[in-house]
Design a protein around this motif. Structure first.
Motif, PDB file in Angstrom:
ATOM      1  N   ARG A 253      -9.903  -6.974  -0.031  1.00  7.47           N
ATOM      2  CA  ARG A 253      -8.600  -6.286  -0.592  1.00  7.47           C
ATOM      3  C   ARG A 253      -8.361  -7.301  -1.930  1.00  7.47           C
TER       4      ARG A 253
ATOM      5  N   ARG B 208      -5.386  -5.741  -8.908  1.00  5.78           N
ATOM      6  CA  ARG B 208      -5.625  -4.332  -8.648  1.00  5.78           C
ATOM      7  C   ARG B 208      -5.067  -3.558  -9.937  1.00  5.78           C
TER       8      ARG B 208
ATOM      9  N   GLY C  87      -4.310  -1.463  -0.012  1.00  9.46           N
ATOM     10  CA  GLY C  87      -4.666  -2.463   1.340  1.00  9.46           C
ATOM     11  C   GLY C  87      -5.907  -2.783   1.489  1.00  9.46           C
ATOM     12  N   ASP C  88      -6.258  -2.954   2.493  1.00 13.23           N
ATOM     13  CA  ASP C  88      -7.775  -3.450   2.658  1.00 13.23           C
ATOM     14  C   ASP C  88      -8.857  -2.307   2.989  1.00 13.23           C
TER      15      ASP C  88
ATOM     16  N   PRO D 188       0.818  -1.174   0.017  1.00 10.45           N
ATOM     17  CA  PRO D 188       0.089  -0.168  -0.062  1.00 10.45           C
ATOM     18  C   PRO D 188       0.718   1.206  -0.021  1.00 10.45           C
TER      19      PRO D 188
END
Length: 698
Positions: free
Chosen positions: A347, A353, A300-301, A93
């Motif tokens: 996540r 991502r 991140g989450d 992150p």
């Protein structure tokens, strides 16, 4: 007997269940494994050997090949061989290289409060330790990681570092370990075992597939086409919830033939991974693709409320976000976790991502989605500020800790896009920087925000005050005094009594710490508070009462100090507040000790330590242990006092500056040591002190 006074700080610090000094647990913060581990026996054996022989091991390989999973499994077995723990630092992150050292320090439990460069403090802290440090996902910070790791390895002979990265660090000390795809030939291959496990997790009906030799051969062919890459196998296995194995094989084959990525020449394994992710993307419904792209702004989450606020709009109304998110979880695009009982969190793996972010750029929505993300977390920061002095304080501490990566990302974005919002957000997080161990990071963000924002208004004054708090804890008292004066002028211009009281507290503590309690009392005492006329339950009023209690103790006016502390404790109890209340207990303990009521002092300080443990306040824990040592030494238990001083010494090392350089705090600590030595002798004191230090580190 020592256990009665020990402090367990499992709530403090980083995710994954960090064990702090005195916890009695194996030190470390390893995250839980997200799913069952399949194969890799040979690689694990070799890694265990390397961890015994080499000091820097870098696991390299393509995205999705399982570097992090393999590293986690390998170091989990090394915990008992490392007296000072195995510590996991997730760098995925992190976008600002300047925060690398801060991130590592926080992960290992060093909440440094000094003004020295943090890399020097981290090197000094690790110098005598035997620990294993894992830096996970370093490819976007290769140069910075190479420099920091080099400094740490040179300073700490007992340190071993494991790195996961798509490319090597390029360090001369580095041993490279290439993580290859799973073997995928034959009916007993690791790739097939993983594919089977993920298929069975998707649907019970998959069991029949692998019992049929003909269909099992089709599964082997799917594994071969996916090159044995674990993430690709997981994505394909998840499809068996909706498709037959034959449909998976057919559509995967046609997708591979159609693949054409003209932007870059990719190696075969990279092509396979991107092919599989692209295939999964094509199989999603349009709204699932849209959510996938928008979720890529999260580092991140995150929780479902954030996803709903940031990602809704257009064909994806807020009411549908949770259901669409569940669809992405079912397809293994998004992973669902649970953060210490705080509810479901989600996540995406970096490779997935990144693919989503490419699509967000294609949609032309990067800026608008990043803006929504930043303003959602800015609003969360404001809510946390309002809720900090109340019954939800512990919950807000835990929530801001869970959202740390998102708060950073939001602040970074606002610094470039909306400086006024950035200064407001950075100032609203004052309690997180000041009370929760993020002093270096807070000062960095606050200074950057104050340089960029308009030099006027309530948000500017709040950020000045918050910056002053961070400089206080770092011992930069001349800067604290200057900021206190600046805050006083700005608050007077705003005619804001609450901000005037906050400024008075800042200035008072800045003169109190180097030894001027008389001036501190003039600035924060009852007469000053009456003059400012602020709200008696506001942070400024309560903090001024706290400063007054400290000053009265330094002046030996213990009865008056106890009166101030009781009033502060009662106000905090009415609010449901714990952090300031614990410091009120501390003042009551100091006052009782000064009045010769040693048993009462020990009771108050135990209450203080209980409150500080809940909020991970390492500075407060270190303070309390010194005071408890003085109390039990006065009661005649020199051995326990020495052990407590040893434990306190370990906690002070985690905040960087023993006794904060304060004459009064140093005198209190020395008083306890003198009485303990007098009671049991120098040799017994040293042995007990070493025992307390050793117990504190695991």
């Amino acid at each position: 007997m020592f256990g009665e006074y020990s402090v367990n700080n499992n709530q403090a610090g980083s995710t994954g269940g960090e064990a702090g000094p005195g916890s009695g647990a194996l030190p470390g913060n390893l995250p839980p494994e997200s799913a069952s581990f399949v194969g890799r026996e040979k690689e694990l054996g070799l890694l265990h050997h390397l961890l015994d022989e080499r000091r820097l091991v870098t696991l390299t390989g393509v995205g999705g090949v399982g570097k992090s999973r393999l590293a986690l499994r390998a170091v989990t077995g090394a915990r008992r061989a490392r007296p000072d723990g195995v510590w996991w630092v997730e760098l995925s992150p992190l976008r600002d290289p300047a925060l690398l050292t801060t991130t590592v320090a926080h992960a290992v439990g060093l909440a440094d409060h000094s003004s020295r460069p943090l890399d020097e403090e981290l090197c000094a802290w690790m110098a005598d330790k035997e620990l294993l440090l894992v830096l996970d996902t370093c490819e976007h910070l290769v140069a910075e990681c190479r420099h920091l790791v080099g400094e740490l390895l040179q300073s700490a002979p007992g340190l071993t570092v494991v790195v996961t990265s798509r490319e090597p660090l390029g360090s001369p000390r580095e041993t490279l370990f290439e993580v290859c795809p799973l073997p995928c030939e034959g009916p007993e291959s690791d790739a097939l075992a993983l594919f089977r496990a993920r298929a069975l997790a998707a649907t019970d009906e998959a069991a029949a597939v692998f019992e049929d030799p003909v269909r099992s051969a089709v599964a082997v062919e799917v594994c071969r086409r996916l090159d044995g890459i674990p993430l690709a196998l997981e994505l394909a296995g998840a499809r068996l919830r909706l498709w037959t194995l034959e449909q998976v094989a057919e559509r995967l084959g046609s997708r591979s033939e159609m693949l054409s990525d003209t932007r870059t020449a990719l190696l075969p394994r990279h092509r396979t991974m991107r092919t599989t992710i692209g295939w999964s993307h094509e199989l999603c419904e349009p709204v699932e693709r849209l959510l996938w792209a928008r979720l890529s702004v999260f580092t991140g989450d995150f929780d479902v409320a954030a996803a709903r606020a940031v990602c809704s709009g257009g064909p994806l109304p807020a009411s549908r976000v949770e259901r669409v998110l569940a669809g992405l979880v079912a397809k293994s695009v998004v992973r669902c976790t649970e953060e210490r009982g705080a509810g479901a969190r989600y996540r995406m793996l970096d490779t997935i991502r990144e693919y989503g972010h490419d699509w967000l750029e294609e949609l032309g929505e990067v800026r608008i989605t990043a803006d929504r993300h930043a303003h959602w977390y800015a609003a969360l920061s404001q809510a946390a500020d309002r809720g900090w002095l109340g019954p939800g304080q512990v919950d807000w501490y835990r929530r801001t800790t869970a959202e740390h990566a998102q708060l950073r990302t939001a602040l970074e974005h606002l610094l470039g896009s909306d400086p006024a919002a950035a200064v407001e957000m950075a100032g609203a997080l004052w309690f997180y920087w000041f009370a929760c161990g993020h002093v270096h990071e807070g000062r960095n963000f606050l200074e950057r925000a104050l340089r960029a924002a308009p030099h006027r208004g309530a948000a500017y004054t709040q950020a000045l005050w918050a910056l002053g708090l961070t400089t206080l804890l770092q011992g930069d008292l001349s800067t604290s005094r200057e900021l206190g004066l600046d805050c006083t002028r700005e608050a007077a211009r705003l005619a804001d009594p609450e901000r005037e009281l906050r400024a008075a507290h800042l200035h008072a503590v800045a003169v109190l710490m180097p030894g001027d309690p008389v001036r501190a009392l003039e600035l924060a005492g009852p007469r000053a508070r009456a003059g400012h006329g602020g709200r008696t339950t506001g942070p400024g009023w309560l903090l001024c009462r706290l400063a007054t209690g400290y000053a009265l103790c330094d002046l030996g006016r213990y009865e008056e100090a106890a009166e101030e502390a009781r009033a502060l404790r009662d106000a905090c109890a009415e609010l449901g507040e714990r952090w300031l209340r614990a410091y009120a207990d501390y003042i009551l303990a100091v006052a009782a000790l000064g009045l010769g009521h040693h048993g009462e002092a020990a009771r108050h300080v135990r209450a203080m330590l209980s409150g500080k443990r809940l909020l991970g306040d390492r500075f407060g824990i270190a303070l309390g242990l010194d005071l408890l040592a003085a109390a039990v030494a006065a009661l005649g238990d020199g051995e326990l006092a020495a052990r407590l001083l040893g434990t306190g010494h370990a906690w002070w090392r985690t905040v960087g500056r023993p006794q904060m350089g304060s004459p009064s705090l140093t005198a209190l600590r020395d008083q306890g040591e003198r009485q303990a030595r007098a009671a049991i002798g120098d040799a017994a004191f040293e042995a007990a002190f070493r025992g307390g230090t050793a117990a504190s580190t695991g």
